[in-house]
Design a protein around this motif. Structure first.
Motif, PDB file in Angstrom:
ATOM      1  N   UNK A  18       0.611  -0.821  -0.087  1.00 36.59           N
ATOM      2  CA  UNK A  18       0.401  -0.164   0.025  1.00 36.59           C
ATOM      3  C   UNK A  18       0.880   1.218   0.588  1.00 36.59           C
ATOM      4  N   UNK A  19       0.405   2.182  -0.959  1.00 36.83           N
ATOM      5  CA  UNK A  19       1.523   3.659  -0.835  1.00 36.83           C
ATOM      6  C   UNK A  19       2.791   3.005  -1.207  1.00 36.83           C
ATOM      7  N   UNK A  20       3.094   2.176  -2.366  1.00 39.32           N
ATOM      8  CA  UNK A  20       3.991   1.795  -2.737  1.00 39.32           C
ATOM      9  C   UNK A  20       3.970   1.455  -4.348  1.00 39.32           C
ATOM     10  N   UNK A  21       5.052   2.170  -4.958  1.00 43.40           N
ATOM     11  CA  UNK A  21       4.840   1.617  -6.611  1.00 43.40           C
ATOM     12  C   UNK A  21       5.421   0.375  -6.364  1.00 43.40           C
ATOM     13  N   UNK A  22       3.529   0.223  -6.988  1.00 42.82           N
ATOM     14  CA  UNK A  22       3.862  -1.525  -6.935  1.00 42.82           C
ATOM     15  C   UNK A  22       5.282  -2.447  -8.305  1.00 42.82           C
ATOM     16  N   UNK A  23       5.578  -2.239  -9.319  1.00 44.17           N
ATOM     17  CA  UNK A  23       5.902  -2.346  -9.970  1.00 44.17           C
ATOM     18  C   UNK A  23       7.793  -2.518  -9.207  1.00 44.17           C
ATOM     19  N   UNK A  24       7.358  -2.154  -8.762  1.00 45.39           N
ATOM     20  CA  UNK A  24       9.386  -2.125  -7.398  1.00 45.39           C
ATOM     21  C   UNK A  24       9.198  -2.557  -6.605  1.00 45.39           C
ATOM     22  N   UNK A  25       7.720  -2.794  -6.305  1.00 44.72           N
ATOM     23  CA  UNK A  25       7.202  -3.672  -5.095  1.00 44.72           C
ATOM     24  C   UNK A  25       6.360  -5.120  -5.352  1.00 44.72           C
ATOM     25  N   UNK A  77      -1.993   7.132 -10.598  1.00 45.95           N
ATOM     26  CA  UNK A  77      -0.901   7.032 -11.729  1.00 45.95           C
ATOM     27  C   UNK A  77       0.790   7.102 -11.594  1.00 45.95           C
ATOM     28  N   UNK A  78       0.439   6.807  -9.858  1.00 47.05           N
ATOM     29  CA  UNK A  78       2.344   6.316 -10.010  1.00 47.05           C
ATOM     30  C   UNK A  78       2.172   5.059  -9.560  1.00 47.05           C
ATOM     31  N   UNK A  79       1.668   4.232  -9.754  1.00 46.46           N
ATOM     32  CA  UNK A  79       1.210   2.417  -9.839  1.00 46.46           C
ATOM     33  C   UNK A  79       1.713   2.078  -8.059  1.00 46.46           C
ATOM     34  N   UNK A  80       0.548   3.270  -7.354  1.00 48.03           N
ATOM     35  CA  UNK A  80       0.359   2.450  -5.891  1.00 48.03           C
ATOM     36  C   UNK A  80      -1.172   2.376  -5.673  1.00 48.03           C
ATOM     37  N   UNK A 112     -13.562   3.394 -13.188  1.00 49.06           N
ATOM     38  CA  UNK A 112     -13.844   4.856 -12.734  1.00 49.06           C
ATOM     39  C   UNK A 112     -14.265   5.573 -11.394  1.00 49.06           C
ATOM     40  N   UNK A 113     -14.875   4.876 -11.052  1.00 51.01           N
ATOM     41  CA  UNK A 113     -15.423   5.575  -9.505  1.00 51.01           C
ATOM     42  C   UNK A 113     -14.267   5.936  -8.758  1.00 51.01           C
ATOM     43  N   UNK A 114     -13.006   4.832  -8.242  1.00 49.57           N
ATOM     44  CA  UNK A 114     -12.285   5.391  -7.954  1.00 49.57           C
ATOM     45  C   UNK A 114     -10.912   5.698  -8.679  1.00 49.57           C
ATOM     46  N   UNK A 115     -10.933   6.463  -9.730  1.00 56.54           N
ATOM     47  CA  UNK A 115     -10.687   7.765  -9.899  1.00 56.54           C
ATOM     48  C   UNK A 115      -8.830   6.253 -10.729  1.00 56.54           C
ATOM     49  N   UNK A 116      -8.729   5.516 -11.379  1.00 60.53           N
ATOM     50  CA  UNK A 116      -8.082   4.745 -10.991  1.00 60.53           C
ATOM     51  C   UNK A 116      -6.851   4.897 -12.379  1.00 60.53           C
ATOM     52  N   UNK A 117      -6.118   4.905 -12.775  1.00 58.25           N
ATOM     53  CA  UNK A 117      -4.944   4.991 -13.288  1.00 58.25           C
ATOM     54  C   UNK A 117      -4.807   3.432 -14.242  1.00 58.25           C
ATOM     55  N   UNK A 118      -4.682   2.258 -13.895  1.00 57.42           N
ATOM     56  CA  UNK A 118      -3.722   1.356 -14.265  1.00 57.42           C
ATOM     57  C   UNK A 118      -4.550   0.317 -12.888  1.00 57.42           C
ATOM     58  N   UNK A 119      -5.358  -1.176 -14.090  1.00 56.61           N
ATOM     59  CA  UNK A 119      -5.000  -2.270 -13.166  1.00 56.61           C
ATOM     60  C   UNK A 119      -4.837  -3.390 -13.422  1.00 56.61           C
ATOM     61  N   UNK A 120      -3.844  -3.945 -11.864  1.00 56.47           N
ATOM     62  CA  UNK A 120      -3.779  -5.768 -12.115  1.00 56.47           C
ATOM     63  C   UNK A 120      -4.570  -6.789 -11.350  1.00 56.47           C
ATOM     64  N   UNK A 121      -5.047  -7.885 -12.704  1.00 58.29           N
ATOM     65  CA  UNK A 121      -6.605  -8.492 -12.708  1.00 58.29           C
ATOM     66  C   UNK A 121      -5.613  -9.532 -12.156  1.00 58.29           C
TER      67      UNK A 121
END
Length: 217
Positions: free
Chosen positions: A125-132, A159-162, A189-198
């Motif tokens: 949580x609150x870390x860039x997912x790609x680097x974690x 937007x920061x992949x957090x 859209x409700x969460x204003x999410x820029x990216x998703x991981x399924x």
């Protein structure tokens, strides 16, 4: 007519007959208390990591079951659900099917499971997912590895992949979980999410989890 002396003799005889039973009960109680203290002492001296799964589970069961020998119960749980993770992942209803587990003990086990999930979530949580990525993989394994049915969940990122949210979108059967793209996009859209991981799992294949990363455009 029964005399007082004969009644007294009968009472004494009854006490003498019950004495071995009372002594055995006291001895068993003292043995269980001694075992619990020895197990706690070993855990303190050598660390919890040194304990085998059944003793770690046994130590945890002391909370909900303050008396008696819970070692056989810990071993029954591991046999029934296959592993320590399997015990944690079982539902309250499933846990209560094991002899010796009541609702309070089952709730304690689920409390431990939820605490484990939240500890894993804190790492991403609150870390860039790609680097974690390794932390992300560890988290979804804990969340899904012991699920008995296929589960489709979505990690919503900013937007920061957090991580914004981790939500279960659907639960299916042992080999199928329906996916509704419209619902996923509506929630993004409700969460204003820029990216998703399924994320979805395959219960028929041990620790088989699929991740798909997609930008939300």
């Amino acid at each position: 007519m029964v005399s007082v002396s004969s009644l007294m003799i009968s009472d004494v005889a009854a006490d003498e007959a019950l004495a071995p039973i009372k002594t055995a009960r006291k001895s068993a109680h003292a043995h269980h208390l001694g075992h619990r203290e020895r197990l706690r002492a070993r855990a303190k001296a050598g660390g919890l990591v040194a304990l085998p799964d059944y003793e770690l589970l046994e130590l945890f069961l002391f909370r909900a079951i303050p008396r008696g020998d819970v070692k056989p119960l810990a071993k029954r749980l591991l046999t029934r659900f296959g592993s320590f993770g399997g015990v944690l992942g079982a539902s309250i209803e499933e846990l209560c099917t094991v002899s010796g587990i009541g609702e309070a003990a089952a709730m304690d086990i689920k409390l431990l499971h939820e605490a484990t999930l939240r500890a894993g979530r804190d790492k991403i949580v609150k870390r860039p997912v790609i680097s974690s990525w390794s932390a992300l993989l560890g988290y979804v394994r804990v969340a899904l590895a012991n699920e008995s049915r296929e589960q489709f969940r979505v990690l919503f990122l900013d937007k920061k992949n957090q991580l914004i949210a981790d939500e279960v979108m659907n639960r299916g059967t042992v080999d199928h979980a329906p996916v509704y793209p419209r619902e996923v996009m509506r929630r993004a859209l409700e969460l204003s999410s820029s990216n998703i991981i399924l994320v979805h799992n395959h219960p028929t294949q041990p620790i088989s989890i699929t991740l798909d990363h997609a930008p939300n455009r």
